[in-house]
Design an enzyme around this catalytic site. Structure first.
Site, short mmCIF file in Angstrom:
data_model
loop_
_atom_site.label_atom_id
_atom_site.label_comp_id
_atom_site.label_asym_id
_atom_site.label_seq_id
_atom_site.Cartn_x
_atom_site.Cartn_y
_atom_site.Cartn_z
N THR A 365 -23.39 -0.59 -11.59
CA THR A 365 -22.19 -1.22 -11.06
C THR A 365 -22.11 -2.70 -11.44
O THR A 365 -23.10 -3.30 -11.87
CB THR A 365 -22.13 -1.15 -9.53
OG1 THR A 365 -23.18 -1.95 -8.99
CG2 THR A 365 -22.27 0.28 -9.03
N CYS A 366 -20.94 -3.26 -11.23
CA CYS A 366 -20.73 -4.70 -11.45
C CYS A 366 -21.29 -5.54 -10.32
O CYS A 366 -21.01 -6.74 -10.24
CB CYS A 366 -19.24 -4.98 -11.59
SG CYS A 366 -18.54 -4.38 -13.12
N ASP A 367 -22.04 -4.92 -9.42
CA ASP A 367 -22.58 -5.64 -8.27
C ASP A 367 -23.97 -6.15 -8.60
O ASP A 367 -24.85 -5.39 -9.01
CB ASP A 367 -22.64 -4.70 -7.07
CG ASP A 367 -22.77 -5.46 -5.77
OD1 ASP A 367 -23.66 -6.34 -5.69
OD2 ASP A 367 -21.99 -5.21 -4.85
N ASN A 408 -17.26 1.05 -7.33
CA ASN A 408 -17.00 0.79 -8.76
C ASN A 408 -16.44 2.01 -9.49
O ASN A 408 -16.47 2.08 -10.70
CB ASN A 408 -18.27 0.33 -9.49
CG ASN A 408 -18.52 -1.17 -9.38
OD1 ASN A 408 -18.82 -1.83 -10.37
ND2 ASN A 408 -18.40 -1.72 -8.20
#
EC number: 4.1.1.17
Lengths: 418, 418
Positions: A365-367, A408
């Protein structure tokens, strides 16, 4: 504490080609009866057959025979205790159905978990509504369905139970220390012994049946001696309660039984022997025992198969690579939070002769918190590349259920039960 | 850094009757155009109308007019920048559809997010595949759908894009510090400027169009000056790249724009002015700007309504109560991890004259990490009891999507968009 026999059966001794933790300790025969058919560390023949079909990743594959073997091993180790499987560890219907068939009881956290068990044929008399935090209407609904055993740790909860499940059996959860646990619990659950004594007496006055006490030594508890101080507190409180005219009989030992991740953990038999000795020493009359394993029954039954999405360096001069997988903290690997649980790892490239190097392992994810292992000093093959497959072993517990609905845009973790 | 005008409009000044944080700072008029109809701190008339119907809890109610007002405010504050909404913050179709109608572009993290936007009428030319971690087949599928803008930060990723989205526009993400962010990013994303220079040149050789650079100053970034050092790094690299014969034009400012939780945060206009000044100072030719707000567009548009399940004390002598809600870290409040994000709180009992006292706030699961605020020194009414309702304000972003599929049997977070 007695000498601890370390588990060294193939079930519990995954030895990844590249180290996550160095296995250590003497090898010994396992007490696990009808052994599942292990073909590699952490992988049974049935799991291997599913993985050979190259299922879409990420996915979890669970061998129910391993769960069954764990159940028998625990029953053999602690025959006096009723096994209440902690459904939250993995509520997959095929898994719960297998345990219903084996005669297991169930520790449930919510009305949906109760309904799941009942829908799979569980007897409501074998269910415990073990969450100390319950809505009044859920208590009523559970009682309507025949559930008769409820946990509490506060006066307000007790009054809700008295009003909505009149006459039910109740047990009070004590707040204790969690030394030795790899996933220790906070002060969220339980109350002081003094308050427990007051509440048990109140339960009696409210027309409930205050049958006993519970505690929890912390999840993935690697020290069998940690049940001792809790049992001592329970024994003292039993004496006080008898002096108050009550007749407690139930000792709920909670969960905490570990599964094998990187490091060896003591056998179920070691925990059983220690607990039995302590109970015999502390209680004149043998109490009714309950044990609530979750991870200990299902952890080593699962393999989480992932695909490597990217191998990267942050700078040409950096030797430690970043390996990004299609599974991360939000689609199955929530227990890597704080790097608490360190799953053994295997890859298709293990032993290919190219050698290993240090990596940071991260999710897709972009996390930025979606990083699995940074401080853990994971080493993986230098040849690893996007498209390769990587397996996280002993992932049968607390993986599918923590997965997000679609953070996401990534789907929840798919699972196969064989 | 110029003096910061603090936001004090009702949108962003929720003042719970009991303190979570003491509001501070001068009041000023908001620049937010057509103001939604606020009837209480953090609550609009439309949200209040839904809550008046006593919907099943826990649930999120989002007023899309607030999202629209935030969008207009950001466009006014930074008119040179194309707004790419970070879909991951809240991918609800009604919300995405509203932004499509407003002419927004979209920053997407995965193929499902791309398909969501396209299904709601977004032009693929307005989509950025902004995740630096992408499977080759997802790159190909996105390219097939007309997506032509891709992020990267590693050679392997660049080669995947070249192979599966030939000729696409690409931008390289730089690794920068995240001072001042309340949800700072790890080193997970980005590469060093030296590597970025090499990779941009490689992109050109691979037949891609290396259009520019991106960075991210960290989520909930409360210091507008934090864009400055990143922009300076980008400007230096632009000069180097031009010396290499490339012609970069795109500066992706990333996300990070905050929403108002407990403490005041600077207005969008303050960020806009600062960034415009810095860009004008550093770049001879005005670059194409992209900004990727998530939280900044939707955070203050939502209210999360919960029910108090239990109020408890661990011992009769303890003054701090434990308040357990039907929403916790696994069904909506994931960003309370580490107590990073502190949502303002309102209850039905606020101002009832009974006074307030300190509490620990926790979720409903049997998981001990499901504690929301312990160190945060939350105070709530002494009269609070099971069955009461409690509202967490500014919960429009990063709540529904982090929710688990059903941990402990609790359903994902229900949401209403009005």
């Amino acid at each position: 504490m007695p000498p601890v026999a370390l588990r060294a059966d193939p079930v519990s001794a995954p030895a990844p080609a590249c180290r996550l933790e160095s296995p250590a300790g003497a090898r010994a025969f396992s007490v696990v009866p009808p052994a599942p058919d292990w073909v590699a560390p952490g992988v049974t023949r049935k799991i291997a057959a599913v993985l050979a079909e190259r299922p879409a990743t990420p996915c979890l594959v669970v061998d129910l025979d391993v769960v069954e073997a764990n159940y028998h091993a625990l029953r053999a180790a602690l025959p006096e205790a009723a096994v209440y499987y902690a459904v939250k560890a993995n509520p997959a219907p095929p898994l719960v159905a297998r345990l219903v068939a084996l005669g297991s009881s169930f520790d449930t956290a919510s009305l949906p978990e109760i309904d799941l068990c009942l829908s799979l044929g569980a007897d409501p008399a074998r269910l415990s509504f073990g969450n100390t935090i319950k809505k009044a209407r859920d208590i009523a609904a559970a009682h309507d369905r025949g559930v008769d055993l409820f946990a509490f740790d506060a006066e307000e909860e007790l009054r809700k139970i008295a009003a909505h499940a009149p006459g039910a059996r109740v047990f009070c959860r004590l707040l204790i220390d969690n030394a030795g646990a790899e996933w220790p619990l906070s002060r969220k659950f339980g109350c002081s012994p003094a308050m427990a004594r007051d509440l048990m007496r109140l339960a009696d006055r409210l027309g409930l049946r205050p049958v006993g006490l519970s505690f929890h030594v912390g999840s993935q508890q690697t020290d069998p001696a940690q049940w001792d101080p809790a049992l001592e507190a329970v024994a003292r409180l039993f004496a006080d309660l008898r002096a108050d005219g009550l007749a407690p009989t139930l000792v709920n030992l909670g969960g905490g039984l570990p599964t094998r991740y990187g490091r060896p953990v003591p056998e179920a038999a070691v925990y059983g022997a220690r607990i039995r000795d302590t109970v015999a020493r502390l209680f004149d009359t043998a109490p009714d025992l309950i044990v609530e394993p979750g991870r200990g029954l299902v952890g080593n039954a699962g393999v989480l198969e992932t695909e490597v999405v990217l191998v990267a360096r942050k700078d040409a001069a950096e030797t430690r690579r970043w390996v990004y997988l299609d599974a991360g903290r939000f689609n199955g690997l929530a227990e890597t939070e704080g790097e608490a649980i360190r799953y053994p790892i295997a890859t298709d490239r293990d032993g290919d002769g190219a050698g290993c190097g240090p990596v940071v392992l991260a999710g897709p994810t972009c996390d930025s918190v979606d990083v699995l292992y940074d401080r853990a000093d994971v080493h993986l093959p230098l040849s690893l590349a996007a498209g390769d497959r990587l397996r996280l072993l002993s992932t049968g517990a607390y993986t599918t259920t923590y997965a997000s609905v679609g953070f996401n845009g990534f789907a929840p973790l798919e699972a196969h039960y064989v």
